[in-house]
Enzyme design. Structure first.
Site, PDB file in Angstrom:
ATOM      1  N   ARG A  97       0.838  -1.213   0.000  1.00 28.43           N
ATOM      2  CA  ARG A  97       0.000   0.000   0.000  1.00 28.43           C
ATOM      3  C   ARG A  97       0.870   1.259   0.000  1.00 28.43           C
ATOM      4  NH1 ARG A  97      -4.391  -0.484   4.100  1.00 28.43           N
ATOM      5  NH2 ARG A  97      -4.599   1.736   3.631  1.00 28.43           N
ATOM      6  N   ASN A 103      -7.726   9.294   6.504  1.00 31.89           N
ATOM      7  CA  ASN A 103      -6.786   8.689   5.561  1.00 31.89           C
ATOM      8  C   ASN A 103      -5.398   8.551   6.167  1.00 31.89           C
ATOM      9  OD1 ASN A 103      -8.958   8.787   3.904  1.00 31.89           O
ATOM     10  ND2 ASN A 103      -8.214  10.456   2.627  1.00 31.89           N
ATOM     11  N   VAL A 104      -4.729   7.484   5.758  1.00 33.12           N
ATOM     12  CA  VAL A 104      -3.383   7.213   6.269  1.00 33.12           C
ATOM     13  C   VAL A 104      -2.343   7.489   5.176  1.00 33.12           C
ATOM     14  CG1 VAL A 104      -4.214   5.492   7.926  1.00 33.12           C
ATOM     15  CG2 VAL A 104      -3.550   4.751   5.617  1.00 33.12           C
ATOM     16  N   HIS A 161      -6.631   8.032  11.946  1.00 29.32           N
ATOM     17  CA  HIS A 161      -6.322   6.596  11.827  1.00 29.32           C
ATOM     18  C   HIS A 161      -4.841   6.342  11.571  1.00 29.32           C
ATOM     19  CE1 HIS A 161     -10.815   5.725  10.722  1.00 29.32           C
ATOM     20  NE2 HIS A 161     -10.639   5.964  12.012  1.00 29.32           N
ATOM     21  N   CYS A 175      11.846  -3.975  16.780  1.00 34.29           N
ATOM     22  CA  CYS A 175      12.018  -2.728  17.515  1.00 34.29           C
ATOM     23  C   CYS A 175      13.452  -2.641  18.036  1.00 34.29           C
ATOM     24  CB  CYS A 175      11.016  -2.704  18.673  1.00 34.29           C
ATOM     25  SG  CYS A 175      11.264  -1.326  19.793  1.00 34.29           S
ATOM     26  N   CYS A 202      13.266  -2.873  22.168  1.00 36.68           N
ATOM     27  CA  CYS A 202      12.874  -4.054  22.962  1.00 36.68           C
ATOM     28  C   CYS A 202      12.922  -5.352  22.161  1.00 36.68           C
ATOM     29  CB  CYS A 202      11.471  -3.854  23.531  1.00 36.68           C
ATOM     30  SG  CYS A 202      10.168  -4.062  22.320  1.00 36.68           S
ATOM     31  N   GLY A 216     -15.987  12.412   0.968  1.00 39.55           N
ATOM     32  CA  GLY A 216     -15.382  11.151   0.518  1.00 39.55           C
ATOM     33  C   GLY A 216     -15.284  10.088   1.589  1.00 39.55           C
ATOM     34  N   THR A 217     -16.262  10.069   2.484  1.00 32.73           N
ATOM     35  CA  THR A 217     -16.277   8.988   3.481  1.00 32.73           C
ATOM     36  C   THR A 217     -17.652   8.328   3.491  1.00 32.73           C
ATOM     37  OG1 THR A 217     -16.123   8.408   5.836  1.00 32.73           O
ATOM     38  CG2 THR A 217     -16.680  10.707   5.346  1.00 32.73           C
ATOM     39  N   GLN A 235     -22.048   9.126  -3.812  1.00 30.18           N
ATOM     40  CA  GLN A 235     -23.040   8.135  -3.346  1.00 30.18           C
ATOM     41  C   GLN A 235     -23.665   8.612  -2.039  1.00 30.18           C
ATOM     42  OE1 GLN A 235     -23.820   5.544  -5.162  1.00 30.18           O
ATOM     43  NE2 GLN A 235     -22.177   5.923  -6.634  1.00 30.18           N
TER      44      GLN A 235
HETATM   45  C1  BJW Z   1     -15.816   9.780  -3.322  1.00 33.16           C
HETATM   46  C2  BJW Z   1     -15.104   9.759  -4.481  1.00 33.16           C
HETATM   47  C3  BJW Z   1     -14.734  10.994  -4.971  1.00 33.16           C
HETATM   48  C4  BJW Z   1     -15.524   7.650  -3.972  1.00 33.16           C
HETATM   49  N1  BJW Z   1     -15.077  12.050  -4.310  1.00 33.16           N
HETATM   50  N2  BJW Z   1     -16.178  10.790  -2.602  1.00 33.16           N
HETATM   51  C5  BJW Z   1     -20.021   2.334  17.205  1.00 33.16           C
HETATM   52  C6  BJW Z   1     -20.979   1.728  16.430  1.00 33.16           C
HETATM   53  C7  BJW Z   1     -20.647   0.638  15.618  1.00 33.16           C
HETATM   54  C8  BJW Z   1     -19.363   0.129  15.586  1.00 33.16           C
HETATM   55  C9  BJW Z   1     -18.406   0.728  16.353  1.00 33.16           C
HETATM   56  C10 BJW Z   1     -18.743   1.813  17.147  1.00 33.16           C
HETATM   57  N3  BJW Z   1     -17.614   2.219  17.796  1.00 33.16           N
HETATM   58  C11 BJW Z   1     -16.584   1.434  17.411  1.00 33.16           C
HETATM   59  C12 BJW Z   1     -17.034   0.518  16.551  1.00 33.16           C
HETATM   60  C13 BJW Z   1     -16.189  -0.534  15.905  1.00 33.16           C
HETATM   61  C14 BJW Z   1     -15.409  -0.046  14.706  1.00 33.16           C
HETATM   62  C15 BJW Z   1     -16.405   0.404  13.648  1.00 33.16           C
HETATM   63  O1  BJW Z   1     -16.672   1.558  13.435  1.00 33.16           O
HETATM   64  N4  BJW Z   1     -16.945  -0.551  12.906  1.00 33.16           N
HETATM   65  C16 BJW Z   1     -17.915  -0.231  11.841  1.00 33.16           C
HETATM   66  C17 BJW Z   1     -17.292  -0.604  10.496  1.00 33.16           C
HETATM   67  C18 BJW Z   1     -19.188  -0.939  12.124  1.00 33.16           C
HETATM   68  N5  BJW Z   1     -14.513   1.027  15.057  1.00 33.16           N
HETATM   69  C19 BJW Z   1     -13.321   0.784  15.576  1.00 33.16           C
HETATM   70  O2  BJW Z   1     -12.930  -0.347  15.830  1.00 33.16           O
HETATM   71  C20 BJW Z   1     -12.447   1.984  15.873  1.00 33.16           C
HETATM   72  N6  BJW Z   1     -11.932   1.920  17.178  1.00 33.16           N
HETATM   73  C21 BJW Z   1     -12.684   2.216  18.250  1.00 33.16           C
HETATM   74  O3  BJW Z   1     -13.835   2.591  18.153  1.00 33.16           O
HETATM   75  O4  BJW Z   1     -12.028   2.091  19.465  1.00 33.16           O
HETATM   76  C22 BJW Z   1     -12.789   2.164  20.651  1.00 33.16           C
HETATM   77  C23 BJW Z   1     -13.171   0.765  21.030  1.00 33.16           C
HETATM   78  C24 BJW Z   1     -12.198  -0.189  21.098  1.00 33.16           C
HETATM   79  C25 BJW Z   1     -12.546  -1.505  21.449  1.00 33.16           C
HETATM   80  C26 BJW Z   1     -13.877  -1.794  21.665  1.00 33.16           C
HETATM   81  C27 BJW Z   1     -14.858  -0.799  21.569  1.00 33.16           C
HETATM   82  C28 BJW Z   1     -14.491   0.507  21.244  1.00 33.16           C
HETATM   83  C29 BJW Z   1     -11.214   1.963  14.953  1.00 33.16           C
HETATM   84  C30 BJW Z   1     -11.558   2.110  13.511  1.00 33.16           C
HETATM   85  C31 BJW Z   1     -10.285   2.017  12.679  1.00 33.16           C
HETATM   86  C32 BJW Z   1     -10.563   1.994  11.191  1.00 33.16           C
HETATM   87  N7  BJW Z   1      -9.393   1.583  10.505  1.00 33.16           N
HETATM   88  C33 BJW Z   1      -9.376   1.602   9.046  1.00 33.16           C
HETATM   89  C34 BJW Z   1      -8.038   1.035   8.575  1.00 33.16           C
HETATM   90  C35 BJW Z   1      -6.917   2.038   8.806  1.00 33.16           C
HETATM   91  C36 BJW Z   1      -5.583   1.499   8.381  1.00 33.16           C
HETATM   92  C37 BJW Z   1      -5.538   1.140   6.928  1.00 33.16           C
HETATM   93  O5  BJW Z   1      -5.659   2.030   6.046  1.00 33.16           O
HETATM   94  O6  BJW Z   1      -5.372  -0.030   6.625  1.00 33.16           O
HETATM   95  O7  BJW Z   1      -9.548   2.952   8.598  1.00 33.16           O
HETATM   96  S1  BJW Z   1     -10.754   0.734   8.316  1.00 33.16           S
HETATM   97  C38 BJW Z   1     -10.973   1.886   6.988  1.00 33.16           C
HETATM   98  O8  BJW Z   1     -12.262   2.544   7.161  1.00 33.16           O
HETATM   99  C39 BJW Z   1      -9.910   2.971   7.197  1.00 33.16           C
HETATM  100  C40 BJW Z   1     -10.686   4.208   6.873  1.00 33.16           C
HETATM  101  O9  BJW Z   1     -10.058   5.339   7.435  1.00 33.16           O
HETATM  102  C41 BJW Z   1     -12.052   3.931   7.448  1.00 33.16           C
HETATM  103  C42 BJW Z   1     -13.152   4.751   6.861  1.00 33.16           C
HETATM  104  O10 BJW Z   1     -13.332   4.469   5.514  1.00 33.16           O
HETATM  105  P1  BJW Z   1     -13.695   5.643   4.495  1.00 33.16           P
HETATM  106  O11 BJW Z   1     -12.579   6.605   4.437  1.00 33.16           O
HETATM  107  O12 BJW Z   1     -15.029   6.176   4.813  1.00 33.16           O
HETATM  108  O13 BJW Z   1     -13.678   4.868   3.102  1.00 33.16           O
HETATM  109  P2  BJW Z   1     -14.860   4.018   2.399  1.00 33.16           P
HETATM  110  O14 BJW Z   1     -14.230   3.169   1.377  1.00 33.16           O
HETATM  111  O15 BJW Z   1     -15.715   3.366   3.398  1.00 33.16           O
HETATM  112  O16 BJW Z   1     -15.751   5.143   1.697  1.00 33.16           O
HETATM  113  C43 BJW Z   1     -15.257   5.895   0.607  1.00 33.16           C
HETATM  114  C44 BJW Z   1     -16.332   6.889   0.212  1.00 33.16           C
HETATM  115  O17 BJW Z   1     -15.793   7.747  -0.783  1.00 33.16           O
HETATM  116  C45 BJW Z   1     -17.575   6.242  -0.397  1.00 33.16           C
HETATM  117  O18 BJW Z   1     -18.734   6.771   0.249  1.00 33.16           O
HETATM  118  C46 BJW Z   1     -17.545   6.684  -1.866  1.00 33.16           C
HETATM  119  O19 BJW Z   1     -18.841   6.891  -2.421  1.00 33.16           O
HETATM  120  C47 BJW Z   1     -16.788   7.975  -1.754  1.00 33.16           C
HETATM  121  N8  BJW Z   1     -16.078   8.385  -2.971  1.00 33.16           N
HETATM  122  N9  BJW Z   1     -14.938   8.408  -4.877  1.00 33.16           N
HETATM  123  C48 BJW Z   1     -15.777  11.955  -3.142  1.00 33.16           C
HETATM  124  N10 BJW Z   1     -14.050  11.040  -6.122  1.00 33.16           N
END
Ligand code: BJW
Length: 250
Positions: free
Chosen positions: A73, A105-106, A122, A150, A153, A190-191, A218
């Site tokens: 990536r 975004n990362v 993130h 590391c 450690c 874009g999320t 969308q």
């Molecule tokens: C365009 C376009 C163009 C296309 N112009 N737009 C409460 C409720 C339910 C669940 C949970 C909750 N609280 C916590 C959770 C669990 C979980 C979660 O949310 N799960 C859901 C999926 C259900 N959350 C977590 O685990 C988080 N931690 C946390 O809450 O800790 C506290 C805790 C801990 C333990 C127990 C309980 C609580 C951490 C979340 C970490 C997310 N990590 C990732 C990976 C990062 C590393 C990597 O890159 O590999 O982050 S997952 C992935 O999703 C990445 C993104 O940042 C994130 C969001 O995605 P994003 O950016 O929205 O992308 P897409 O693909 O989903 O959407 C793209 C959009 O763009 C689309 O809508 C398109 O239409 C649009 N688009 N072209 C504008 N040109």
């Protein structure tokens, strides 16, 4: 270009705003060729299983697979360039007195475009940390081992990103929540608005009385709640919005 012209009322509110917060997601980098996560066909999660790659358990089960996936990536992102959407947000930052860019975004493309006030919720693909100590690691000795170890450690290094089930960096999240709760104008760009706690931020802004604008081709779960929904690509809508707000028309 957006199907419909940008509402004059939004242009006026942007021109007059002193405090603006912007939340971006993978969609803003899509036009740079960086894949999103959840889009059918093209999203990373359509081809790769997040449970095997983006959780602490996955890393413990197969650290080499996870490290190599993130290396791949990184290579993709290195080949990408910031696009017109990233650049429009640089311009917005220059025009607005108190501007906060909150990104999920990362990929580091906002910084490469020239934005300064960035909260990376993130983490960042190009940083590493120790899996055992959870502390950042700037450099490590060359070795054949994957992942590297590391230097303090001897634990395994991992990418400094936030996986599912992990806490977001606390100070960064607090700053984002503050920016959302005090903004006059909040953009969600874009999320998919599915991942928490980032997905709560537009609601914090709405609850505090902000104008909330979504830019996305969308609909998302946030769409029914926003003040203005701009349906289209960020790389087209954002430059048009900046031009409408600040460029002379004659
Ligand atoms: C365009 C376009 C163009 C296309 N112009 N737009 C409460 C409720 C339910 C669940 C949970 C909750 N609280 C916590 C959770 C669990 C979980 C979660 O949310 N799960 C859901 C999926 C259900 N959350 C977590 O685990 C988080 N931690 C946390 O809450 O800790 C506290 C805790 C801990 C333990 C127990 C309980 C609580 C951490 C979340 C970490 C997310 N990590 C990732 C990976 C990062 C590393 C990597 O890159 O590999 O982050 S997952 C992935 O999703 C990445 C993104 O940042 C994130 C969001 O995605 P994003 O950016 O929205 O992308 P897409 O693909 O989903 O959407 C793209 C959009 O763009 C689309 O809508 C398109 O239409 C649009 N688009 N072209 C504008 N040109």
């Amino acid at each position: 270009m957006s199907e419909r012209p940008i509402p004059p009322e939004l242009i006026d509110r942007l021109r007059r705003a002193h405090r603006v917060a912007v939340l971006t997601g993978a969609g803003i980098s899509a036009e740079s060729g960086v894949p999103t996560f959840r889009e059918a066909q093209t999203g990373l999660w359509a081809r790769y299983n997040p449970e095997e790659l983006a959780t602490p358990d996955a890393f413990q089960r197969n650290p080499k697979l996870v490290w190599e996936w993130y290396t791949w990536r990184q290579q993709r992102v290195r080949q990408a360039e910031p696009n017109a959407g990233h650049r429009a947000l640089v311009e917005m930052e220059q025009r607005i007195a108190e501007f906060t860019l909150i990104t999920q975004n990362v990929d580091g493309l906002h910084r490469r475009a020239g934005s300064h006030q960035i909260l990376e919720l993130h983490g960042n693909l190009f940083r590493a940390k120790c899996f055992s100590e959870d502390r950042p690691v700037e450099s490590w000795p060359d070795s054949e081992e994957i992942p590297p170890r590391c230097p303090r450690c001897g634990g395994l290094l991992r990418p400094d990103v936030v996986w599912f089930g992990e806490m977001l960096p606390a100070a960064t999240l607090r700053a984002a929540e503050h920016a959302a709760a005090t903004a006059e104008l909040f953009f969600s760009i874009g999320t998919s608005a599915l991942v928490y706690p980032a997905a709560d931020l537009p609601f914090a802004a709405l609850n505090a009385g902000a104008t909330v604008v979504e830019i996305n081709p969308q609909p998302t779960p946030l769409s029914p709640h926003v003040t203005f929904s701009l349906n289209g690509a960020a790389g087209q809508i954002l430059p048009a919005l900046i031009a409408a707000a600040w460029e002379p028309t004659t």
